[in-house]
Enzyme design. Structure first.
Site, PDB file in Angstrom:
ATOM      1  N   PRO A 109       0.795  -1.239   0.000  1.00 14.03           N
ATOM      2  CA  PRO A 109       0.000   0.000   0.000  1.00 14.03           C
ATOM      3  C   PRO A 109       0.821   1.280   0.000  1.00 14.03           C
ATOM      4  CG  PRO A 109       0.068  -0.917   2.223  1.00 14.03           C
ATOM      5  CD  PRO A 109       0.774  -1.900   1.339  1.00 14.03           C
ATOM      6  N   GLY A 110       2.167   1.185   0.155  1.00 11.48           N
ATOM      7  CA  GLY A 110       2.937   2.408  -0.079  1.00 11.48           C
ATOM      8  C   GLY A 110       3.887   2.827   1.042  1.00 11.48           C
ATOM      9  N   GLY A 111       4.215   1.929   1.957  1.00 12.32           N
ATOM     10  CA  GLY A 111       5.130   2.298   3.052  1.00 12.32           C
ATOM     11  C   GLY A 111       6.507   2.722   2.537  1.00 12.32           C
TER      12      GLY A 111
ATOM     13  N   ASP B 137       2.860  -1.699  -9.027  1.00 10.96           N
ATOM     14  CA  ASP B 137       2.089  -2.753  -8.346  1.00 10.96           C
ATOM     15  C   ASP B 137       0.759  -2.866  -9.060  1.00 10.96           C
ATOM     16  OD1 ASP B 137       0.696  -4.389  -6.313  1.00 10.96           O
ATOM     17  OD2 ASP B 137       2.303  -3.751  -4.961  1.00 10.96           O
TER      18      ASP B 137
ATOM     19  N   LYS C  81      11.956 -12.856  -0.087  1.00  8.50           N
ATOM     20  CA  LYS C  81      10.967 -13.417   0.853  1.00  8.50           C
ATOM     21  C   LYS C  81      10.896 -14.929   0.698  1.00  8.50           C
ATOM     22  CE  LYS C  81       8.205  -9.224   0.430  1.00  8.50           C
ATOM     23  NZ  LYS C  81       8.215  -8.706   1.784  1.00  8.50           N
TER      24      LYS C  81
ATOM     25  N   ASP D 140       9.917  -4.992  -2.998  1.00 12.31           N
ATOM     26  CA  ASP D 140       9.365  -5.694  -1.827  1.00 12.31           C
ATOM     27  C   ASP D 140       8.260  -6.636  -2.331  1.00 12.31           C
ATOM     28  OD1 ASP D 140       9.199  -6.247   0.910  1.00 12.31           O
ATOM     29  OD2 ASP D 140       7.731  -4.655   1.303  1.00 12.31           O
TER      30      ASP D 140
HETATM   31  C1  LIG Z   1       4.756  -6.892   1.139  1.00 12.30           C
HETATM   32  S1  LIG Z   1       3.789  -6.060  -0.008  1.00 12.30           S
HETATM   33  C2  LIG Z   1       4.688  -4.592  -0.253  1.00 12.30           C
HETATM   34  C3  LIG Z   1       4.608  -3.591   0.870  1.00 12.30           C
HETATM   35  C4  LIG Z   1       5.172  -2.248   0.491  1.00 12.30           C
HETATM   36  N1  LIG Z   1       6.619  -2.312   0.272  1.00 12.30           N
HETATM   37  C5  LIG Z   1       4.893  -1.194   1.523  1.00 12.30           C
HETATM   38  O1  LIG Z   1       5.846  -0.634   2.071  1.00 12.30           O
HETATM   39  O2  LIG Z   1       3.749  -0.900   1.782  1.00 12.30           O
HETATM   40  C6  LIG Z   1       4.048  -6.933  -1.472  1.00 12.30           C
HETATM   41  C7  LIG Z   1       3.402  -6.339  -2.704  1.00 12.30           C
HETATM   42  O3  LIG Z   1       3.875  -7.060  -3.837  1.00 12.30           O
HETATM   43  C8  LIG Z   1       2.860  -6.922  -4.815  1.00 12.30           C
HETATM   44  N2  LIG Z   1       3.123  -7.822  -5.935  1.00 12.30           N
HETATM   45  C9  LIG Z   1       2.986  -9.170  -6.002  1.00 12.30           C
HETATM   46  N3  LIG Z   1       3.306  -9.605  -7.240  1.00 12.30           N
HETATM   47  C10 LIG Z   1       3.660  -8.500  -7.962  1.00 12.30           C
HETATM   48  C11 LIG Z   1       4.103  -8.287  -9.293  1.00 12.30           C
HETATM   49  N4  LIG Z   1       4.249  -9.299 -10.151  1.00 12.30           N
HETATM   50  N5  LIG Z   1       4.376  -7.021  -9.686  1.00 12.30           N
HETATM   51  C12 LIG Z   1       4.226  -5.985  -8.853  1.00 12.30           C
HETATM   52  N6  LIG Z   1       3.811  -6.135  -7.558  1.00 12.30           N
HETATM   53  C13 LIG Z   1       3.536  -7.373  -7.130  1.00 12.30           C
HETATM   54  C14 LIG Z   1       1.602  -7.186  -4.048  1.00 12.30           C
HETATM   55  O4  LIG Z   1       0.479  -6.670  -4.753  1.00 12.30           O
HETATM   56  C15 LIG Z   1       1.883  -6.440  -2.745  1.00 12.30           C
HETATM   57  O5  LIG Z   1       1.335  -5.159  -2.788  1.00 12.30           O
END
Ligand SMILES: C[S@@+](CC[C@H](N)C(=O)[O-])C[C@H]1O[C@@H](n2cnc3c(N)ncnc32)[C@H](O)[C@@H]1O
Length: 303
Positions: free
Chosen positions: A180-182, A198, A265, A236
């Site tokens: 969500p954008g942290g 994303d 991860k 991330d």
């Molecule tokens: C752990 S969250 C990221 C949190 C983010 N760094 C923050 O600070 O709020 C992982 C994100 O990876 C995204 N994601 C998964 N597969 C993806 C892809 N192929 N391309 C872009 N984003 C992807 C998910 O939608 C999710 O929002």
């Protein structure tokens, strides 16, 4: 003979043990979360902190223990997993260590810090040098409970603090898996220009920050060779480590990202083989930060 000691984060002792085993470094015994090794210290991504010069010191009394530590140097942090009362009495006789939370982006403390523990009531293990400038390798920050939409920004703050570098105002960043954008929030706060990638939307408060643009696409659909150069590539994204490795290798081969910071991860069992492949990339920093869960942070910065 103990030649090195590695401190794992709580719950990640098995990952550290396996990493050391694969590196051919022995663990003679565990003291709480501290792996004691007869082999010289080497890189260990799963260690929050590595004691590089441990020595055993006879400590017949509390005063003798404190005197022995003070004779070596001024600043010490205690890691106590047994003999807590006696350890506390020794610590009271040493200069207090200020573990003040950092106000990001202030730098990590430059003052020298050692670590000690009580292996037995009358036996210290003390290392005047260790790899982390933080007590137990754990950095704490003055948190922002209003701005960021998730707590993920803390692991980015930790990574940038450990690396001693962060995006400068105006630098171009790609933030893959940004929702969500942290991270995007943290980067925009630094004055960087951020393209958030994303398929899921950003929190509207982050999306409207100056310098932030959103690209609703998959991180894997980008062609690094066709992207305009970026100062920083962040990821991330939740995906298998091997898939992230391919993505990182493509960006490195294209040469279009000066600095890379990504979280690797793990789902289920830790993929140690792929972690080792990340570690083997030239110029890599790979670590398990205090704010990382079942993941490692990979970084490769411009020289
Ligand atoms: C752990 S969250 C990221 C949190 C983010 N760094 C923050 O600070 O709020 C992982 C994100 O990876 C995204 N994601 C998964 N597969 C993806 C892809 N192929 N391309 C872009 N984003 C992807 C998910 O939608 C999710 O929002």
């Amino acid at each position: 003979m103990i030649a090195s000691a590695y401190l794992a984060a709580e719950g990640f002792e098995a990952d550290l043990a396996e990493e050391l085993r694969r590196a051919g470094r022995r663990v003679s015994t565990w003291h709480g979360r501290l792996a004691l090794s007869p082999d010289p210290a080497g890189p260990a991504a799963w260690a929050l902190d590595t004691w590089t010069e441990p020595r055993e010191i006879a400590a017949p009394s509390v005063k003798a223990a404190a005197d022995a530590l003070r004779a070596l140097q001024r600043n010490w942090s205690a890691y106590l997993s047994a003999h807590h009362r006696r350890g506390a009495l020794i610590a009271e006789r040493l200069p207090p260590v200020k573990a003040r939370p950092l106000v990001f982006p202030e730098p990590a403390p430059a003052s020298h810090l050692g670590a000690w523990t009580l292996l037995a009531p009358d036996r210290l293990l003390a290392s005047p040098a260790k790899t982390s400038p933080f007590v137990h390798g754990e950095v704490a920050f003055v948190e922002d409970r209003e701005g960021p939409p998730s707590r993920a920004y803390l692991k980015l703050w930790e990574a940038l603090t450990r690396l001693g570098r962060h995006p400068a105002p105006g630098e171009r960043c790609l933030d893959l898996g940004a929702s969500p954008g942290g991270w995007t929030w943290a980067l925009a706060k630094l004055g960087a220009r951020v393209e958030a990638v994303d398929k899921a939307p950003l929190d509207p408060r982050v999306a409207s920050m100056p310098g932030v643009t959103m690209r609703e696409e998959s991180a894997f659909a980008l062609d690094p060779a066709k992207e305009p150069p970026v100062d920083w590539l962040f990821s991330d994204v939740i995906c298998y480590p091997a898939r992230l490795l391919t993505l990182v290798q493509r960006w490195i081969a294209a040469g279009t990202a000066r600095n890379l910071v990504c979280t690797v991860k793990f789902q289920g069992a830790t993929d140690h083989e792929t972690a080792a492949a990340f570690a083997a990339i030239e110029g890599t920093v790979l670590f398990h930060g205090a704010h990382n869960k079942h993941e490692l942070t990979f970084a490769r910065l411009a020289p």
